[in-house]
Design a protein around this motif. Structure first.
Motif, PDB file in Angstrom:
ATOM      1  N   PHE A  90     -10.834   3.981   3.463  1.00 35.75           N
ATOM      2  CA  PHE A  90      -9.431   4.106   3.105  1.00 35.75           C
ATOM      3  C   PHE A  90      -8.552   3.452   4.163  1.00 35.75           C
ATOM      4  CE2 PHE A  90      -9.247   6.653  -0.634  1.00 35.75           C
ATOM      5  CZ  PHE A  90     -10.410   7.414  -0.629  1.00 35.75           C
ATOM      6  N   ALA A 104       1.912   9.540   6.095  1.00 33.29           N
ATOM      7  CA  ALA A 104       1.005   8.407   6.021  1.00 33.29           C
ATOM      8  C   ALA A 104       0.659   8.179   4.558  1.00 33.29           C
ATOM      9  CB  ALA A 104      -0.264   8.678   6.825  1.00 33.29           C
ATOM     10  N   PHE A 106      -1.774   6.387   1.757  1.00 37.57           N
ATOM     11  CA  PHE A 106      -3.153   5.935   1.666  1.00 37.57           C
ATOM     12  C   PHE A 106      -3.347   4.985   0.494  1.00 37.57           C
ATOM     13  CE2 PHE A 106      -5.651   8.423   4.698  1.00 37.57           C
ATOM     14  CZ  PHE A 106      -4.713   9.349   5.109  1.00 37.57           C
ATOM     15  N   GLY A 107      -4.225   4.012   0.693  1.00 35.87           N
ATOM     16  CA  GLY A 107      -4.663   3.159  -0.391  1.00 35.87           C
ATOM     17  C   GLY A 107      -5.659   3.888  -1.275  1.00 35.87           C
ATOM     18  N   GLN A 108      -6.149   3.215  -2.302  1.00 33.64           N
ATOM     19  CA  GLN A 108      -7.032   3.841  -3.279  1.00 33.64           C
ATOM     20  C   GLN A 108      -8.490   3.831  -2.859  1.00 33.64           C
ATOM     21  OE1 GLN A 108      -5.696   1.746  -6.953  1.00 33.64           O
ATOM     22  NE2 GLN A 108      -5.084   3.801  -7.593  1.00 33.64           N
TER      23      GLN A 108
ATOM     24  N   GLN B  42      -8.675   8.215  -6.223  1.00 32.90           N
ATOM     25  CA  GLN B  42      -7.378   7.900  -5.627  1.00 32.90           C
ATOM     26  C   GLN B  42      -7.397   8.111  -4.122  1.00 32.90           C
ATOM     27  OE1 GLN B  42      -4.796   6.722  -7.649  1.00 32.90           O
ATOM     28  NE2 GLN B  42      -6.460   6.728  -9.134  1.00 32.90           N
ATOM     29  N   GLY B  43      -6.347   7.642  -3.476  1.00 30.67           N
ATOM     30  CA  GLY B  43      -6.162   7.917  -2.066  1.00 30.67           C
ATOM     31  C   GLY B  43      -5.605   9.312  -1.862  1.00 30.67           C
TER      32      GLY B  43
END
Lengths: 115, 113
Positions: A90, A104, A106-108, B42-43
């Motif tokens: 991530f 923060a 986060f991307g996937q 997902q994140g």
């Protein structure tokens, strides 16, 4: 959603080959992070960047290197991939001096399998 | 050293029931505490955070958490769970000036009709 794109999203690679993961942001945030997520360990910090060409190690940095030549891109490289580096990676971004001041994003995630 | 323990790996609750996810931390100074949620594929998304002040903090999606210094805990609660709450939940701790968060191993929540 924060503008974070990780590529590739999935990758299978062979042991001993180099691998580069890319994190691209459109938010112009100063801080960028690479985490790995493994069952039983949660998320662990690999490397982070606090500006262009400014990077530092996290708690699990062995076997990884990073580069940030532009604000928007943060690259994570596995110089010689090993099976222990099979994980979900991530990227996260943040726009403050301390991780506590702002959220923060986060991307996937990128699922990497080393065979 | 900082550490976070989430003792429950997996919890199953019925829709409409109340929820409490446990989080215990180990830290020498005043901790800064967070709860994140991760939906499948997902994140992570921040639910809430505690820095100081009122020990009961409200977050998004109807979640709240209570900081109890005497018990080194920061448990997450929701009075009535919805099917969309099924996800993995992570507790994290950091310190002032640090540039990292230490995450727990996560609790996976399943919601049954």
């Amino acid at each position: 959603d924060a503008g974070i794109t990780q590529s590739p999203r999935h990758k299978v690679t062979e042991t001993g080959t180099p691998v580069t993961l890319r994190c691209h942001q459109t938010e112009n945030h100063r801080y960028m992070y690479w985490y790995r997520q493994d069952p039983g360990h949660g998320l662990r910090l690999i490397h982070y960047s606090y500006g262009v060409k400014d990077t530092d190690k996290g708690e699990v940095s062995d076997g990884y290197s990073v580069s940030r030549s532009k604000t928007e891109d943060f690259l994570l490289t596995l110089e010689s991939a090993t099976s222990s580096q099979t994980s979900v990676y991530f990227c996260a971004i943040r726009d403050s001096d301390t991780i506590l001041d702002t959220e923060a994003f986060f991307g996937q995630g990128t699922r990497l399998t080393v065979v | 050293a900082q550490s976070v323990t989430q003792p429950d790996i997996h919890i199953t609750v019925s829709e409409g029931a109340s929820l409490e996810l446990r989080c215990n931390y180990s830290y020498g100074a005043t901790p800064y505490l967070f709860w994140y949620v991760q939906s499948p594929g997902q994140g992570l998304q921040l639910l809430l955070k505690y820095f100081s002040g009122d020990t009961l903090v409200q977050g998004i999606k109807g979640f709240e958490a209570e900081f109890k210094r005497s018990q080194s805990s920061f448990n997450l609660r929701k009075p009535s769970v919805h099917w969309s709450d099924a996800a993995e939940y992570f507790c994290a701790v950091g310190d002032k000036g640090a540039n990292n968060l230490f995450f727990g191993t996560g609790t996976r929540l399943t919601v049954i009709p």
